[in-house]
Design a protein around this motif. Structure first.
Motif, mmCIF file in Angstrom:
data_model
loop_
_atom_site.group_PDB
_atom_site.id
_atom_site.type_symbol
_atom_site.label_atom_id
_atom_site.label_comp_id
_atom_site.label_asym_id
_atom_site.label_seq_id
_atom_site.Cartn_x
_atom_site.Cartn_y
_atom_site.Cartn_z
ATOM 1 N N HIS A 1 12.459 43.928 -75.805
ATOM 2 C CA HIS A 1 11.939 42.836 -74.976
ATOM 3 C C HIS A 1 12.915 41.657 -74.918
ATOM 4 O O HIS A 1 13.116 41.058 -73.860
ATOM 5 C CB HIS A 1 10.564 42.381 -75.476
ATOM 6 C CG HIS A 1 9.482 43.333 -75.096
ATOM 7 N ND1 HIS A 1 9.090 43.528 -73.796
ATOM 8 C CD2 HIS A 1 8.735 44.186 -75.831
ATOM 9 C CE1 HIS A 1 8.146 44.456 -73.741
ATOM 10 N NE2 HIS A 1 7.914 44.867 -74.972
ATOM 11 N N LEU B 1 15.673 42.645 -72.552
ATOM 12 C CA LEU B 1 15.214 42.573 -71.154
ATOM 13 C C LEU B 1 15.208 41.129 -70.670
ATOM 14 O O LEU B 1 15.578 40.836 -69.530
ATOM 15 C CB LEU B 1 13.803 43.156 -71.012
ATOM 16 C CG LEU B 1 13.680 44.669 -70.915
ATOM 17 C CD1 LEU B 1 12.217 45.074 -70.928
ATOM 18 C CD2 LEU B 1 14.367 45.196 -69.648
ATOM 19 N N ASN C 1 18.261 39.993 -69.299
ATOM 20 C CA ASN C 1 18.654 40.729 -68.098
ATOM 21 C C ASN C 1 19.491 41.969 -68.367
ATOM 22 O O ASN C 1 20.220 42.437 -67.482
ATOM 23 C CB ASN C 1 19.380 39.815 -67.104
ATOM 24 C CG ASN C 1 18.444 38.775 -66.528
ATOM 25 O OD1 ASN C 1 17.272 39.077 -66.299
ATOM 26 N ND2 ASN C 1 18.941 37.580 -66.315
ATOM 27 N N ALA C 2 19.396 42.508 -69.585
ATOM 28 C CA ALA C 2 20.005 43.814 -69.837
ATOM 29 C C ALA C 2 19.089 44.905 -69.289
ATOM 30 O O ALA C 2 17.881 44.706 -69.161
ATOM 31 C CB ALA C 2 20.212 44.023 -71.335
ATOM 32 N N THR C 3 19.682 46.031 -68.955
ATOM 33 C CA THR C 3 18.907 47.241 -68.653
ATOM 34 C C THR C 3 18.747 47.969 -69.984
ATOM 35 O O THR C 3 19.748 48.194 -70.672
ATOM 36 C CB THR C 3 19.672 48.131 -67.660
ATOM 37 O OG1 THR C 3 19.875 47.391 -66.452
ATOM 38 C CG2 THR C 3 18.909 49.411 -67.361
ATOM 39 N N VAL C 4 17.511 48.282 -70.362
ATOM 40 C CA VAL C 4 17.269 48.723 -71.740
ATOM 41 C C VAL C 4 16.665 50.120 -71.802
ATOM 42 O O VAL C 4 15.657 50.394 -71.139
ATOM 43 C CB VAL C 4 16.328 47.738 -72.461
ATOM 44 C CG1 VAL C 4 16.093 48.179 -73.908
ATOM 45 C CG2 VAL C 4 16.902 46.326 -72.430
ATOM 46 N N THR C 5 17.271 50.970 -72.606
ATOM 47 C CA THR C 5 16.703 52.295 -72.894
ATOM 48 C C THR C 5 16.298 52.344 -74.361
ATOM 49 O O THR C 5 17.071 51.937 -75.231
ATOM 50 C CB THR C 5 17.736 53.409 -72.625
ATOM 51 O OG1 THR C 5 18.098 53.394 -71.246
ATOM 52 C CG2 THR C 5 17.169 54.779 -72.976
ATOM 53 N N VAL C 6 15.079 52.811 -74.619
ATOM 54 C CA VAL C 6 14.622 52.991 -75.997
ATOM 55 C C VAL C 6 14.586 54.489 -76.307
ATOM 56 O O VAL C 6 13.861 55.246 -75.670
ATOM 57 C CB VAL C 6 13.234 52.360 -76.218
ATOM 58 C CG1 VAL C 6 12.784 52.571 -77.671
ATOM 59 C CG2 VAL C 6 13.252 50.872 -75.884
ATOM 60 N N GLY D 1 22.832 42.669 -66.872
ATOM 61 C CA GLY D 1 23.168 43.853 -66.082
ATOM 62 C C GLY D 1 23.754 45.000 -66.884
ATOM 63 O O GLY D 1 24.004 46.073 -66.343
ATOM 64 N N HIS E 1 23.993 48.047 -69.729
ATOM 65 C CA HIS E 1 23.077 49.059 -70.233
ATOM 66 C C HIS E 1 23.090 49.039 -71.762
ATOM 67 O O HIS E 1 24.106 49.330 -72.386
ATOM 68 C CB HIS E 1 23.468 50.444 -69.708
ATOM 69 C CG HIS E 1 22.458 51.494 -70.034
ATOM 70 N ND1 HIS E 1 22.722 52.824 -70.124
ATOM 71 C CD2 HIS E 1 21.124 51.379 -70.312
ATOM 72 C CE1 HIS E 1 21.621 53.495 -70.436
ATOM 73 N NE2 HIS E 1 20.647 52.640 -70.570
#
Lengths: 279, 279
Positions: free
Chosen positions: B176, B179, B182-187, B158, B160
């Motif tokens: 990947h 994710l 269960n992390a929210t991932v921004t690239v 959960g 970020h």
């Protein structure tokens, strides 16, 4: 304010027209493009979707074989069928329809689809090549998201795009396609805490979770472009998107459901089949 | 406030101890694990890194062959070498070192590495399987990021996480793996507008761009965990990370460079080789 409706129809028509011309040329050469769709379910929505593909294929001069193994099919049977069709020179495009029997995983089984025929980009090799920026068929739904954004001339470079949903068939490949267009991409999902804070910062929001109405006006930045990939069956036999229709009061643009991403997806699947046949 | 230093040493030692035991057992069975590293460059930093792998391998009982094709090698020669080593039963792990000759792409060439021997997760098939959640060797650097976070018990579910860098060898596979947790991932990447606003919202920040000092205190949320994947050569022959050391005044935890991600990466590469040999 009411959002501009980003309909899929005009783009889908343009793609199908191009596909029909290319299919006719191939047929003249005695190489009518052929798509095989393997099913292993008695799910009604799935059967409806497969029939709609077959019908759309017929209209543009593509032969579509539905190979129904029934809901009791084993993974060995499905794999053997995919291998047989992969080896069949008369078949140019090959896809495995979901849902699958309990215990079967699309990602695993799709590895049996010949890479050159993987027109719905379902195999791990196709996904990996897509992620690595190498030529491959993208999953048609993920590509449809990008095609609609391109058709309506939505700038992506440097923009913050939030994708809600991390499926192998939509969320993840869409994220890679968006990164390729130089967007900054966030992938959210069911475990994301404070979803609204993240989606609310998005200049482009892609909803691909499969939960009707999950995205409400409170999730959307005013003026944002919202692409609704959801196709959730409603009680009255219709389709509802992942986006609450009230979002149209906040968003700058919104794809309708039905009539948005769906028709473009089917058209791209047919284009991939023709491309595979042209090789 | 000064950030806790997340050193890689203790974890790397633990991994190497386990690897050495497993390698010894394999040697008893007449199956000494063997890693082949193919190089095609006269880059000094690369040569130094490959020698450090060979040295580390020797210490845990893994044979390491450096197959140097020289900077004039053609893609055909590199491919043929990878195919030959893929077919060689005495080789368990196989990797292609970068940089490569002009015009050659790691992602393309690595397709010639047998999936079962792809211990640095460089082939598109490995990347695709990783993205699809199927068993595969992850690129050792990307896995090292996750291993350090796990070792120091950083909660990911959960949260970020912002990854700066979208390379096929680090940024994308790390996204990947995150994710999957269960992390929210921004690239983010070089085209991201307002990088500091995005990185400043991250509870965990992964810097993998290859630009010394790109991440300054102004990019970091107070108390965040910062993982520095950068290994940029300095004028005095040392290494500098992508993270300005002054970030230690803002972050809650920070991996040092050198001594953070690097040693764990090498240890994981050796573990993958032993795993490949055990099959």
């Amino acid at each position: 304010m009411t959002a501009t409706e980003f309909k899929g129809g005009p783009l889908a028509t343009r793609i199908r027209t191009d596909v029909a011309e290319r299919a006719a040329k191939l047929t003249e050469q005695g190489r009518t493009p052929r798509l095989a769709v393997v099913t292993a379910t008695d799910d009604e929505a799935s059967a409806w979707y497969v029939r709609s593909i077959a019908k759309a294929a017929g209209k543009v001069g593509i032969t579509c074989d539905i190979v129904d193994l029934g809901p009791a099919a084993t993974t060995a049977e499905i794999t053997a069928t995919l291998e047989r069709l992969s080896a069949d020179d008369s078949v140019h495009g090959l896809m495995l329809q979901t849902p699958l029997p309990a215990g079967a995983r699309l990602e695993e089984l799709a590895g049996a689809i010949d890479f050159a025929k993987d027109v719905d980009g379902a195999s791990p090799l196709s996904l990996g090549r897509l992620a690595a920026g190498l030529p491959a068929f993208a999953p048609a739904t993920a590509e449809a998201v990008l095609s609609i954004l391109e058709h309506y001339e939505v700038e992506l470079q440097g923009k913050h795009v939030v994708v809600v949903g991390r499926s192998t068939v939509v969320g993840k490949p869409a994220a890679h396609l968006l990164l390729d267009r130089n967007a900054t991409v966030t992938v959210c999902h069911s475990r994301t805490t404070d979803l609204a804070a993240l989606t609310g910062s998005a200049e482009v929001l892609v909803a691909a979770v499969g939960r009707a109405g999950l995205i409400t006006p409170g999730h959307v930045r005013p003026g944002a472009t919202v692409i609704d990939v959801g196709t959730n069956p409603t009680e009255d036999g219709g389709l509802a998107g992942d986006v609450d229709p009230a979002v149209a009061e906040v968003a700058g643009a919104l794809t309708p459901v039905p009539g948005g991403v769906g028709p473009v997806t089917t058209a791209l699947l047919l284009r991939h089949t023709v491309e595979a046949a042209e090789r």
